[in-house]
Design a protein around this motif. Structure first.
Motif, PDB file in Angstrom:
ATOM      1  N   SER A  26      10.932  34.023 -52.212  1.00  9.08           N
ATOM      2  CA  SER A  26      11.049  32.624 -51.772  1.00  9.08           C
ATOM      3  C   SER A  26       9.796  32.159 -51.007  1.00  9.08           C
ATOM      4  O   SER A  26       9.545  30.965 -50.864  1.00  9.08           O
ATOM      5  CB  SER A  26      12.312  32.428 -50.940  1.00  9.08           C
ATOM      6  N   ASN A  27       8.983  33.130 -50.523  1.00  9.43           N
ATOM      7  CA  ASN A  27       7.730  32.757 -49.833  1.00  9.43           C
ATOM      8  C   ASN A  27       6.581  32.525 -50.809  1.00  9.43           C
ATOM      9  O   ASN A  27       5.492  32.143 -50.384  1.00  9.43           O
ATOM     10  CB  ASN A  27       7.299  33.883 -48.871  1.00  9.43           C
ATOM     11  N   THR A  28       6.813  32.774 -52.103  1.00 13.81           N
ATOM     12  CA  THR A  28       5.716  32.624 -53.069  1.00 13.81           C
ATOM     13  C   THR A  28       5.731  31.209 -53.662  1.00 13.81           C
ATOM     14  O   THR A  28       6.728  30.481 -53.537  1.00 13.81           O
ATOM     15  CB  THR A  28       5.840  33.663 -54.210  1.00 13.81           C
TER      16      THR A  28
END
Ligand code: SAM
Length: 262
Positions: free
Chosen positions: A19-21
């Motif tokens: 989800s941080n990408t």
């Protein structure tokens, strides 16, 4: 769901921080069959691309993916034409409502699921397929190869550096007996599990996890006869690039098969 469940768990472990990408992980699923695994992968929010070359599979998956509007819309009788190993008459005649899930409801967002028709090697060995995917998932697929080494090369080619290959399945080489029912000669390279892992290592894959799983295939759970494979399951990471053509030449096809007896 036993096989798919194990694969989905491994995907979740592999991409737990995605989800941080800037975009969802891209997952290629060659030999997708009826595309159920593709739907499950897209339901995780990942970009799933299924690949399949059989029109029988493609027509059925297209129908379920694109032309169903409600759960249990149709009824099929999968065991109607099989007379063996039924405990009761009702077992043979029993109905199964399909689809059990609506793909449109399950897939987490637009653009997350695509299907690509064609032969895996032909389509994905193209130069523009290089490094496109973060993960390749092969489920009951690698033994469909004429030459499993070629599959390994193409899997490596499509993966980004650091990408993941998740595999589950046996080694029931599909072309092994082709000479007994086809008149055309068909190449069949039948490597042991040990040799496949060795070859994958030589091509730049590192084995991260390996298990042997007892998995049923196309099971009628009520039947007196069931097939259970002791399937190989692994996660490998692509640690370096592999330049196929220069390093493994595809061997020429064998000479035509000749019967030695009447
Ligand atoms: C044993 S089935 C497994 C289907 C699915 N992965 C599953 O686990 O339910 C193998 C599938 O691979 C497909 N297949 C075989 N060779 C292929 C190839 N060269 N390119 C694309 N699909 C292929 C077959 O048509 C079949 O649907």
């Amino acid at each position: 769901m036993l096989s798919y469940g194990r694969i989905l768990d491994e995907l979740k472990t592999t991409f737990k921080d995605w989800s941080n990408t800037h975009r969802p992980p891209r997952v290629l699923i060659p030999g997708a069959g009826l595309a159920r695994l593709c739907v499950e992968v897209a339901a995780l929010g990942y970009e799933a691309q299924g690949n399949e070359f059989s029109y029988f599979m493609l027509l059925a998956s297209s129908f379920i993916l694109n032309h169903t509007s409600e759960r249990h819309q149709f009824t099929v009788h999968p065991w109607m034409h099989t007379n063996c190993n039924h405990l009761t008459d009702a077992d043979q005649l029993r109905a199964v409502p399909v689809p059990d899930v609506l793909p449109g409801e399950l897939v987490a967002g637009p653009g997350l699921l695509s299907m690509c028709a064609g032969d895996f090697v032909e389509v994905y060995s193209a130069p523009d397929m290089r490094g496109l995917f973060d993960c390749v998932v092969t489920c009951f697929f690698i033994d469909t190869a004429h030459n499993v080494l070629r599959y390994l090369e193409v899997i490596s080619h499509t993966l980004t550096l650091g990408g993941t290959w998740i595999n589950l399945g046996p080694l029931l080489y599909h072309w092994a007996d082709a000479h007994t029912y086809l008149t055309t000669p068909e190449l069949s390279v039948e490597l042991s599990l040990e040799d496949i892992k060795e070859a994958a290592g030589a091509m730049g894959f590192r084995l991260v996890r390996e298990e042997s799983l007892d998995v049923p295939y196309m099971a009628d759970y009520r039947s007196m006869y069931k097939t259970v494979y002791q399937a190989a399951f692994w996660r490998m990471v692509k640690e370096r690039e592999w330049e196929p053509q220069a390093q493994i030449a595809t061997p020429p096809p064998p000479p035509p098969y000749r019967r030695t007896h009447a």
